[in-house]
Design a protein around this motif. Sequence first.
Motif, PDB file in Angstrom:
ATOM      1  N   ARG A  11     -71.406 -46.382 -25.862  1.00 31.50           N
ATOM      2  CA  ARG A  11     -72.142 -45.319 -25.166  1.00 31.50           C
ATOM      3  C   ARG A  11     -71.951 -43.976 -25.855  1.00 31.50           C
ATOM      4  N   ARG A  12     -73.029 -43.451 -26.364  1.00 29.81           N
ATOM      5  CA  ARG A  12     -73.005 -42.108 -26.943  1.00 29.81           C
ATOM      6  C   ARG A  12     -74.177 -41.356 -26.315  1.00 29.81           C
ATOM      7  N   SER A  13     -74.086 -40.051 -26.292  1.00 31.37           N
ATOM      8  CA  SER A  13     -75.192 -39.285 -25.696  1.00 31.37           C
ATOM      9  C   SER A  13     -76.448 -39.438 -26.546  1.00 31.37           C
ATOM     10  N   ARG A  15     -80.164 -38.035 -27.188  1.00 33.30           N
ATOM     11  CA  ARG A  15     -80.971 -36.841 -26.904  1.00 33.30           C
ATOM     12  C   ARG A  15     -82.388 -36.953 -27.451  1.00 33.30           C
ATOM     13  N   LYS A  64     -81.724 -24.499 -17.866  1.00 35.96           N
ATOM     14  CA  LYS A  64     -80.470 -23.933 -18.381  1.00 35.96           C
ATOM     15  C   LYS A  64     -80.730 -23.135 -19.642  1.00 35.96           C
ATOM     16  N   GLY A  67     -78.863 -26.598 -23.855  1.00 36.52           N
ATOM     17  CA  GLY A  67     -78.489 -27.996 -23.614  1.00 36.52           C
ATOM     18  C   GLY A  67     -79.337 -28.749 -22.614  1.00 36.52           C
ATOM     19  N   LEU A  70     -83.662 -31.285 -24.052  1.00 38.13           N
ATOM     20  CA  LEU A  70     -83.877 -32.719 -24.299  1.00 38.13           C
ATOM     21  C   LEU A  70     -84.533 -33.440 -23.121  1.00 38.13           C
ATOM     22  N   CYS A 113     -78.255 -39.073 -21.451  1.00 38.20           N
ATOM     23  CA  CYS A 113     -77.445 -37.874 -21.688  1.00 38.20           C
ATOM     24  C   CYS A 113     -77.247 -37.120 -20.374  1.00 38.20           C
ATOM     25  N   TRP A 114     -76.040 -36.698 -20.149  1.00 35.69           N
ATOM     26  CA  TRP A 114     -75.682 -35.885 -18.973  1.00 35.69           C
ATOM     27  C   TRP A 114     -76.078 -34.443 -19.277  1.00 35.69           C
ATOM     28  N   VAL A 115     -76.860 -33.825 -18.433  1.00 36.41           N
ATOM     29  CA  VAL A 115     -77.176 -32.398 -18.578  1.00 36.41           C
ATOM     30  C   VAL A 115     -76.572 -31.679 -17.373  1.00 36.41           C
ATOM     31  N   GLN A 116     -75.586 -30.861 -17.656  1.00 35.15           N
ATOM     32  CA  GLN A 116     -74.848 -30.186 -16.585  1.00 35.15           C
ATOM     33  C   GLN A 116     -75.726 -29.152 -15.881  1.00 35.15           C
ATOM     34  N   LYS A 157     -76.703 -43.877 -32.743  1.00 38.32           N
ATOM     35  CA  LYS A 157     -75.443 -43.209 -33.071  1.00 38.32           C
ATOM     36  C   LYS A 157     -74.359 -44.242 -33.293  1.00 38.32           C
TER      37      LYS A 157
HETATM   38  C1  LIG Z   1     -69.643 -32.815 -17.613  1.00 43.39           C
HETATM   39  C2  LIG Z   1     -70.545 -32.976 -18.817  1.00 43.39           C
HETATM   40  C3  LIG Z   1     -71.534 -32.052 -19.060  1.00 43.39           C
HETATM   41  C4  LIG Z   1     -72.406 -32.218 -20.139  1.00 43.39           C
HETATM   42  N1  LIG Z   1     -73.441 -31.349 -20.291  1.00 43.39           N
HETATM   43  C5  LIG Z   1     -74.312 -31.543 -21.300  1.00 43.39           C
HETATM   44  C6  LIG Z   1     -75.468 -30.722 -21.407  1.00 43.39           C
HETATM   45  O1  LIG Z   1     -75.724 -29.856 -20.568  1.00 43.39           O
HETATM   46  N2  LIG Z   1     -76.324 -30.942 -22.432  1.00 43.39           N
HETATM   47  C7  LIG Z   1     -76.092 -31.930 -23.372  1.00 43.39           C
HETATM   48  O2  LIG Z   1     -76.901 -32.063 -24.292  1.00 43.39           O
HETATM   49  N3  LIG Z   1     -75.003 -32.744 -23.283  1.00 43.39           N
HETATM   50  C8  LIG Z   1     -74.130 -32.580 -22.271  1.00 43.39           C
HETATM   51  N4  LIG Z   1     -73.066 -33.426 -22.124  1.00 43.39           N
HETATM   52  C9  LIG Z   1     -72.825 -34.490 -23.124  1.00 43.39           C
HETATM   53  C10 LIG Z   1     -71.638 -34.130 -24.024  1.00 43.39           C
HETATM   54  O3  LIG Z   1     -72.020 -33.107 -24.907  1.00 43.39           O
HETATM   55  C11 LIG Z   1     -71.180 -35.396 -24.761  1.00 43.39           C
HETATM   56  O4  LIG Z   1     -70.792 -36.379 -23.838  1.00 43.39           O
HETATM   57  C12 LIG Z   1     -70.008 -35.101 -25.693  1.00 43.39           C
HETATM   58  O5  LIG Z   1     -70.396 -34.235 -26.726  1.00 43.39           O
HETATM   59  C13 LIG Z   1     -69.471 -36.379 -26.337  1.00 43.39           C
HETATM   60  O6  LIG Z   1     -70.493 -37.055 -27.052  1.00 43.39           O
HETATM   61  P1  LIG Z   1     -70.910 -38.553 -26.694  1.00 43.39           P
HETATM   62  O7  LIG Z   1     -71.423 -38.564 -25.277  1.00 43.39           O
HETATM   63  O8  LIG Z   1     -71.983 -38.915 -27.688  1.00 43.39           O
HETATM   64  O9  LIG Z   1     -69.705 -39.417 -26.832  1.00 43.39           O
HETATM   65  C14 LIG Z   1     -72.227 -33.306 -21.035  1.00 43.39           C
HETATM   66  C15 LIG Z   1     -71.215 -34.240 -20.783  1.00 43.39           C
HETATM   67  C16 LIG Z   1     -70.400 -34.098 -19.683  1.00 43.39           C
HETATM   68  C17 LIG Z   1     -69.351 -35.148 -19.398  1.00 43.39           C
END
Ligand SMILES: Cc1cc2nc3c(=O)[nH]c(=O)nc-3n(C[C@H](O)[C@H](O)[C@H](O)COP(=O)(O)O)c2cc1C
Length: 177
Positions: A11-13, A15, A64, A67, A70, A113-116, A157
């Motif tokens: 699992r990788r983010s 986008r 936001k 970030g 995407l 992808c998580w977007v906060q 990724k």
């Molecule tokens: C609480 C949290 C908030 C995050 N917010 C954002 C975000 O707003 N935009 C984004 O592109 N990625 C966001 N991410 C993804 C992180 O950038 C990403 O998980 C981290 O860089 C590690 O990369 P990976 O998920 O590929 O392992 C968030 C992840 C978490 C856990």
Amino acid sequence: MDNFIDLVRQRRSTRKFMETTISPDLVAELMRAALMSPSSKRSNPWEFVLVDDAEMLKKLSLSKKHGSALIEGASLGIVVIADKTQSDVWVEDASIAALIIQLQAESLGLGSCWVQIRNRRDPEDKDSEKLVRELLGIPEQYGVLCILALGMKAEQKKPFDESKLQWEKLHLGHYKK
Ligand SMILES: Cc1cc2nc3c(=O)[nH]c(=O)nc-3n(C[C@H](O)[C@H](O)[C@H](O)COP(=O)(O)O)c2cc1C
């Protein structure tokens, strides 16, 4: 994928997404997992707003300063919210549900992808949670934790590089500097 650890490594983010929609069956599988998420005292304060309308995804992508762009290219946005009156630990409950959705997405071959949203502001300095609540008609008592952007992966990724594991973060028996 056979092992849970492989799922975690893979699992990788994501986008960048393909334009294809996610089938209703897959959406149901995502939500089936989400609804099994543990929560404090089984209060289940979380709820999920599923958005696949391109115009709304575009609006959410502007929620936001950084970030969130995407979201515009995603096939589905899952807005993870929780009723703050139902739980004093809604952030934890909602976070667990969000991660379970991300892991289930990976196991189904989808990217996410998580977007906060919580504690973030839009380019005009408006509170992102308030903005998302207004866009989607979410009542005031709900906290908006994040938006999960999902879709078929249009980027590949590498899995997590285990040579970068921070074993020094472990403290055996007591905290050591
Ligand atoms: C609480 C949290 C908030 C995050 N917010 C954002 C975000 O707003 N935009 C984004 O592109 N990625 C966001 N991410 C993804 C992180 O950038 C990403 O998980 C981290 O860089 C590690 O990369 P990976 O998920 O590929 O392992 C968030 C992840 C978490 C856990």
